[in-house]
Design an enzyme around this catalytic site. Structure first.
Site, mmCIF file in Angstrom:
data_model
loop_
_atom_site.group_PDB
_atom_site.id
_atom_site.type_symbol
_atom_site.label_atom_id
_atom_site.label_comp_id
_atom_site.label_asym_id
_atom_site.label_seq_id
_atom_site.Cartn_x
_atom_site.Cartn_y
_atom_site.Cartn_z
ATOM 1 N N GLY A 179 25.827 -50.709 -6.258
ATOM 2 C CA GLY A 179 25.704 -51.887 -5.737
ATOM 3 C C GLY A 179 26.605 -51.901 -4.351
ATOM 4 O O GLY A 179 26.420 -51.060 -3.697
ATOM 5 N N LEU B 297 25.060 -53.357 -2.012
ATOM 6 C CA LEU B 297 23.781 -52.949 -1.108
ATOM 7 C C LEU B 297 23.695 -53.302 0.194
ATOM 8 O O LEU B 297 24.205 -54.238 0.725
ATOM 9 C CB LEU B 297 22.500 -53.474 -1.954
ATOM 10 C CG LEU B 297 22.315 -53.087 -3.732
ATOM 11 C CD1 LEU B 297 20.988 -53.683 -3.926
ATOM 12 C CD2 LEU B 297 22.704 -51.774 -3.603
ATOM 13 N N HIS C 140 20.468 -48.549 1.248
ATOM 14 C CA HIS C 140 19.842 -48.817 -0.111
ATOM 15 C C HIS C 140 18.507 -49.433 -0.039
ATOM 16 O O HIS C 140 17.608 -49.067 -0.853
ATOM 17 C CB HIS C 140 20.910 -49.666 -0.940
ATOM 18 C CG HIS C 140 22.219 -49.133 -1.192
ATOM 19 N ND1 HIS C 140 23.116 -49.852 -0.686
ATOM 20 C CD2 HIS C 140 22.608 -48.175 -1.757
ATOM 21 C CE1 HIS C 140 24.607 -49.431 -1.210
ATOM 22 N NE2 HIS C 140 24.037 -48.078 -1.849
ATOM 23 N N GLN D 46 25.128 -34.251 -2.598
ATOM 24 C CA GLN D 46 24.727 -35.042 -3.794
ATOM 25 C C GLN D 46 23.267 -34.780 -4.130
ATOM 26 O O GLN D 46 22.648 -34.549 -5.264
ATOM 27 C CB GLN D 46 25.165 -36.433 -3.716
ATOM 28 C CG GLN D 46 24.579 -37.350 -4.881
ATOM 29 C CD GLN D 46 25.132 -38.559 -4.682
ATOM 30 O OE1 GLN D 46 26.290 -39.159 -5.106
ATOM 31 N NE2 GLN D 46 24.401 -39.734 -4.346
ATOM 32 N N LEU E 215 25.511 -46.289 7.372
ATOM 33 C CA LEU E 215 25.805 -47.191 6.491
ATOM 34 C C LEU E 215 26.561 -46.853 5.313
ATOM 35 O O LEU E 215 26.009 -45.832 4.682
ATOM 36 C CB LEU E 215 24.533 -48.372 6.268
ATOM 37 C CG LEU E 215 23.980 -48.817 7.566
ATOM 38 C CD1 LEU E 215 22.898 -49.716 6.999
ATOM 39 C CD2 LEU E 215 25.174 -49.739 8.312
ATOM 40 N N ARG F 90 31.348 -48.487 1.759
ATOM 41 C CA ARG F 90 32.859 -48.305 2.087
ATOM 42 C C ARG F 90 33.215 -48.913 3.757
ATOM 43 O O ARG F 90 34.429 -48.880 4.016
ATOM 44 C CB ARG F 90 33.296 -46.857 1.797
ATOM 45 C CG ARG F 90 33.383 -46.534 0.293
ATOM 46 C CD ARG F 90 34.030 -45.226 0.267
ATOM 47 N NE ARG F 90 34.492 -45.043 -1.409
ATOM 48 C CZ ARG F 90 33.695 -44.255 -1.987
ATOM 49 N NH1 ARG F 90 32.684 -43.837 -1.582
ATOM 50 N NH2 ARG F 90 33.974 -44.250 -3.496
HETATM 51 P P1 AMP Z 1 25.935 -45.510 -3.474
HETATM 52 O O1 AMP Z 1 25.623 -46.968 -3.782
HETATM 53 O O2 AMP Z 1 26.694 -45.378 -2.356
HETATM 54 O O3 AMP Z 1 26.442 -44.479 -4.567
HETATM 55 O O4 AMP Z 1 24.534 -44.994 -2.952
HETATM 56 C C1 AMP Z 1 23.184 -45.179 -3.467
HETATM 57 C C2 AMP Z 1 22.105 -44.353 -3.024
HETATM 58 O O5 AMP Z 1 22.030 -44.935 -1.571
HETATM 59 C C3 AMP Z 1 22.594 -42.783 -2.953
HETATM 60 O O6 AMP Z 1 21.295 -42.261 -3.064
HETATM 61 C C4 AMP Z 1 22.818 -42.883 -1.421
HETATM 62 O O7 AMP Z 1 22.407 -41.654 -0.800
HETATM 63 C C5 AMP Z 1 22.184 -43.704 -0.782
HETATM 64 N N1 AMP Z 1 22.655 -44.356 0.533
HETATM 65 C C6 AMP Z 1 23.676 -44.727 0.819
HETATM 66 N N2 AMP Z 1 24.294 -44.993 2.092
HETATM 67 C C7 AMP Z 1 22.869 -44.701 2.716
HETATM 68 C C8 AMP Z 1 22.505 -44.659 4.068
HETATM 69 N N3 AMP Z 1 23.137 -45.208 5.064
HETATM 70 N N4 AMP Z 1 21.213 -44.179 4.290
HETATM 71 C C9 AMP Z 1 20.281 -43.966 3.276
HETATM 72 N N5 AMP Z 1 20.830 -43.827 2.022
HETATM 73 C C10 AMP Z 1 21.944 -44.242 1.572
#
Ligand code: AMP
Length: 269
Positions: free
Chosen positions: A39, A41, A45, A162, A193, A196
């Site tokens: 979330g 987002l 995302h 990851q 992005l 956090r």
């Molecule tokens: P998270 O909600 O942070 O666990 O991320 C969920 C998904 O979004 C994961 O596959 C992350 O790698 C991807 N994600 C997070 N930030 C970015 C970003 N700046 N660019 C591309 N994908 C992202």
């Protein structure tokens, strides 16, 4: 867009997606794709959701702040939760189904006893700094694969280690899922992005640019020293690691109380 929170609702909604995927026109693939998130987002995302929307017939979004992957001193309790805005973005991206379980739905009877062993890939970088992190990530990803039964799954290159650990799990467990990586989305000034980023004060937001600059210096010179020299210019930022691995330059650093990560492809041009 359907929003479900329980296993029964998910089962029913997922079955409906299969029926629709099977009866669509010849220009669609009939595939179901999943984007897993915690979330809060943002446009990163959104890039995953839009890529999925373009690729597959039905898009499933999961939203779950997974307690298993947070250490006891980490930010689980204060991790941003913005469900209404998340659902609005999901709707704008054409998501078909959102699964947003509670902790009790995800882990009925308490935290799982059996967990995915991430193997030696978790001994370095994020895994070394965050013990148990990849056990938690791979366990929840495996569960969400079983619950949402996707043909394809989209993960960001932002979390590069990851992504490669998930690829390894899919390969080693013979999971019938096509894992697709999506390039990192950045602010115009280069900051990757991240949910956090909203913890950062304006001053810290400026300081945080050093991660991107350090990686760029490494990529331009092929040397970790050049990146460390960039970090040295912003002593307020504490480097966790800056290293070469997985065919990328990878870094993590503390900007005030916020731990950020980033990575970049090698390029000596
Ligand atoms: P998270 O909600 O942070 O666990 O991320 C969920 C998904 O979004 C994961 O596959 C992350 O790698 C991807 N994600 C997070 N930030 C970015 C970003 N700046 N660019 C591309 N994908 C992202």
């Amino acid at each position: 867009m359907k929003v479900v929170t329980t296993r029964d609702e998910l089962r029913a909604a997922r079955a409906e997606l299969s029926v629709r995927a099977d009866t669509t026109g010849a220009d669609t693939t009939g595939e179901v794709g999943v984007v897993m998130t915690m979330g809060a987002l943002h446009a990163g995302h959104e890039a995953l959701l839009r890529r999925a929307r373009a690729d597959v017939d039905a898009v499933v979004l999961t939203i779950f702040v997974n307690p298993l992957q947070f250490g006891p001193a980490e930010d689980f309790d204060r991790y941003p939760r913005t469900m209404e805005a998340d659902l609005a973005l999901a709707r704008a991206c054409g998501v078909d189904l959102v699964f947003a379980p509670t902790r009790e739905v995800m882990y009925p009877g308490g935290d799982p006893v059996v967990r995915v062993d991430p193997g030696p890939g978790a001994d370095v970088f994020e895994g070394a700094s965050r013990p148990g992190f990849f056990h938690g990530v791979l366990t929840v990803v495996n569960k969400l694969f079983a619950l949402t039964r996707p043909d394809a799954a989209y993960f960001g290159e932002k979390d590069y280690q990851q992504l490669s650990m998930i690829r390894a799990m899919v390969r080693d467990f013979d999971l019938p899922i096509d894992v697709r990586g999506v390039p990192t989305v950045r602010e115009p000034d280069g900051l990757a992005l991240s949910s956090r980023n909203r913890y950062l004060s304006p001053v810290e937001r400026e300081q945080a640019l050093v991660l991107h600059r350090a990686l760029a210096a490494c990529a331009a010179t092929g040397s970790v020293d050049a990146g460390m020299a960039e970090y040295a210019k912003v002593p307020e930022v504490k480097v966790d690691y800056l290293a070469w691995g997985e065919g990328r330059w990878l870094t993590a650093a503390w900007v005030g109380g916020t731990r950020l990560i980033d990575n970049t492809e090698a390029s000596n041009s």
